[in-house]
Design a protein around this motif. Structure first.
Motif, PDB file in Angstrom:
ATOM      1  N   SER A  80       0.695  -1.187   0.130  1.00  0.00           N
ATOM      2  CA  SER A  80       0.172   0.028   0.030  1.00  0.00           C
ATOM      3  C   SER A  80       0.891   1.272   0.004  1.00  0.00           C
ATOM      4  N   VAL A  81       0.352   2.255  -0.571  1.00  0.00           N
ATOM      5  CA  VAL A  81       1.334   3.902  -0.425  1.00  0.00           C
ATOM      6  C   VAL A  81       1.023   4.120   1.087  1.00  0.00           C
ATOM      7  N   VAL A  82       0.185   3.561   1.803  1.00  0.00           N
ATOM      8  CA  VAL A  82       0.349   3.993   3.268  1.00  0.00           C
ATOM      9  C   VAL A  82       1.843   3.491   3.780  1.00  0.00           C
ATOM     10  N   ALA A  83       2.506   2.695   3.199  1.00  0.00           N
ATOM     11  CA  ALA A  83       3.661   2.433   3.713  1.00  0.00           C
ATOM     12  C   ALA A  83       4.588   3.657   3.798  1.00  0.00           C
ATOM     13  N   PHE A  84       4.122   4.732   3.022  1.00  0.00           N
ATOM     14  CA  PHE A  84       5.010   5.909   2.725  1.00  0.00           C
ATOM     15  C   PHE A  84       4.568   7.007   3.668  1.00  0.00           C
ATOM     16  N   ALA A  85       3.379   6.599   4.352  1.00  0.00           N
ATOM     17  CA  ALA A  85       2.549   7.876   4.887  1.00  0.00           C
ATOM     18  C   ALA A  85       2.238   7.588   6.382  1.00  0.00           C
ATOM     19  N   PRO A  86       3.061   7.920   7.194  1.00  0.00           N
ATOM     20  CA  PRO A  86       2.857   7.836   8.555  1.00  0.00           C
ATOM     21  C   PRO A  86       1.688   8.994   8.983  1.00  0.00           C
ATOM     22  N   GLU A  87       1.749  10.228   8.243  1.00  0.00           N
ATOM     23  CA  GLU A  87       0.829  11.077   8.433  1.00  0.00           C
ATOM     24  C   GLU A  87      -0.699  10.797   8.445  1.00  0.00           C
ATOM     25  N   PHE A  88      -1.013   9.638   7.760  1.00  0.00           N
ATOM     26  CA  PHE A  88      -2.248   9.233   7.700  1.00  0.00           C
ATOM     27  C   PHE A  88      -2.882   8.719   8.769  1.00  0.00           C
ATOM     28  N   GLY A  89      -2.215   8.411   9.954  1.00  0.00           N
ATOM     29  CA  GLY A  89      -2.760   7.971  11.129  1.00  0.00           C
ATOM     30  C   GLY A  89      -3.249   6.330  11.141  1.00  0.00           C
ATOM     31  N   MET A  90      -2.493   5.670  10.352  1.00  0.00           N
ATOM     32  CA  MET A  90      -2.716   4.269  10.244  1.00  0.00           C
ATOM     33  C   MET A  90      -1.616   3.455  10.760  1.00  0.00           C
ATOM     34  N   SER A  91      -1.059   3.786  11.885  1.00  0.00           N
ATOM     35  CA  SER A  91       0.314   3.424  12.094  1.00  0.00           C
ATOM     36  C   SER A  91       0.459   1.865  12.121  1.00  0.00           C
ATOM     37  N   VAL A  92      -0.343   1.052  12.466  1.00  0.00           N
ATOM     38  CA  VAL A  92       0.067  -0.263  12.622  1.00  0.00           C
ATOM     39  C   VAL A  92      -0.090  -0.916  11.032  1.00  0.00           C
ATOM     40  N   TYR A  93      -1.316  -0.540  10.484  1.00  0.00           N
ATOM     41  CA  TYR A  93      -1.433  -0.895   9.111  1.00  0.00           C
ATOM     42  C   TYR A  93      -0.440  -0.493   8.195  1.00  0.00           C
ATOM     43  N   GLY A  94       0.157   0.929   8.350  1.00  0.00           N
ATOM     44  CA  GLY A  94       1.162   1.390   7.416  1.00  0.00           C
ATOM     45  C   GLY A  94       2.511   0.673   7.713  1.00  0.00           C
ATOM     46  N   ALA A  95       2.530   0.327   8.871  1.00  0.00           N
ATOM     47  CA  ALA A  95       3.958  -0.496   9.144  1.00  0.00           C
ATOM     48  C   ALA A  95       3.755  -1.686   8.582  1.00  0.00           C
TER      49      ALA A  95
END
Length: 261
Positions: free
Chosen positions: A141-156
């Motif tokens: 997911s592009v959330v991997a680049f985006a800690p600003e999105f507030g999905m810390s566990v998913y993004g990690a």
């Protein structure tokens, strides 16, 4: 076995991205092994694909957060020489902020998004290396680049998927194994509803068919990182070059001057 004739095993295949991958590979004439928890949906998809494309489709019901079910899929990947492509798609999204997560929800997210994905890749990779062919596709997911999105566990977990894919490419590409990381942004699937998130509140959402078609074009081009919603491809090249530049400036024998007392 070359990829063009390979059986494709797809996890999370009952709906969304996984079901669309099943449809697209069926159109290409591949036989399939479909893995998911929802037997009813899997059976309905299987019937349609068999009738429309005259291919062989096997249903393998499994909850990959359960060790016994995961073991069944691992054994299949290790022992079935017909399987030449693994689509590591099964995953969960995160509902709520970090402080709203429960121990059970965190454990389930980590288990499915990282542990199961890694173990399935590890189950099939030795056989692929031995044959000198095979493909592993990991859905990140592009959330991997985006800690600003507030999905810390998913993004990690998705950052883990990206790093793992890059590492596997370093280890396996010279031995004939292709590894691809696909990084979607918001895509119209059931993932959001299962996480308790109303997808209609998101400003922009990609249709799942468009996402998978773009990912498969990257697959055919043998891209390592495929980011369908990234419109300026050079952004990724710049980011990766900056990472490599950072590594070249790390000199581990001494602390940097700014940290010396």
């Amino acid at each position: 076995m070359k990829n063009e004739n390979a059986v494709v095993l797809i996890t999370g295949a009952s709906s969304g991205i996984g079901a669309t991958y099943a449809d697209r590979f069926a159109q290409r004439g591949h036989d399939l092994v479909l893995v998911a928890r929802d037997r009813t949906r899997l059976d309905a998809l299987t019937t349609r694909l068999r009738n429309e494309f005259n291919i062989a489709v096997e249903v393998l019901p499994a909850d990959l957060t359960q060790p016994s079910d995961l073991q069944v899929v691992e054994d299949r990947l290790r022992n079935d020489a017909r399987i030449g492509i693994l689509i590591n798609n099964a995953g969960l999204a995160q509902a709520g902020s970090f402080v709203q997560q429960t121990p059970d929800s965190i454990d389930q997210l980590l288990t499915l998004n990282t542990q199961a994905l890694t173990r399935l890749a590890a189950a099939v990779a030795p056989r692929f290396v031995q044959s000198g062919s095979g493909a592993i596709v990991n859905i990140g997911s592009v959330v991997a680049f985006a800690p600003e999105f507030g999905m810390s566990v998913y993004g990690a977990t998705k950052a883990f998927v990206l790093f793992l894919s890059q590492g596997l490419n370093q280890e396996l590409s010279s031995r004939g194994v292709y590894v691809q990381a696909v990084l979607p942004a918001a895509t119209r699937t059931d993932l959001w509803q299962r996480a308790g998130i109303d997808i209609n509140t998101l400003p922009e959402v990609m249709e799942v068919g468009e996402l998978v078609d773009a990912a498969l074009l990257g697959f055919d081009r043998r891209e390592l990182i495929t980011i369908p919603p990234l419109h300026v491809a050079e952004r990724w090249d710049t980011l990766d070059a900056a990472r490599q530049g950072l590594m070249s400036d790390i000199r581990q024998a001494q602390a940097a001057e700014r940290y010396r007392v």
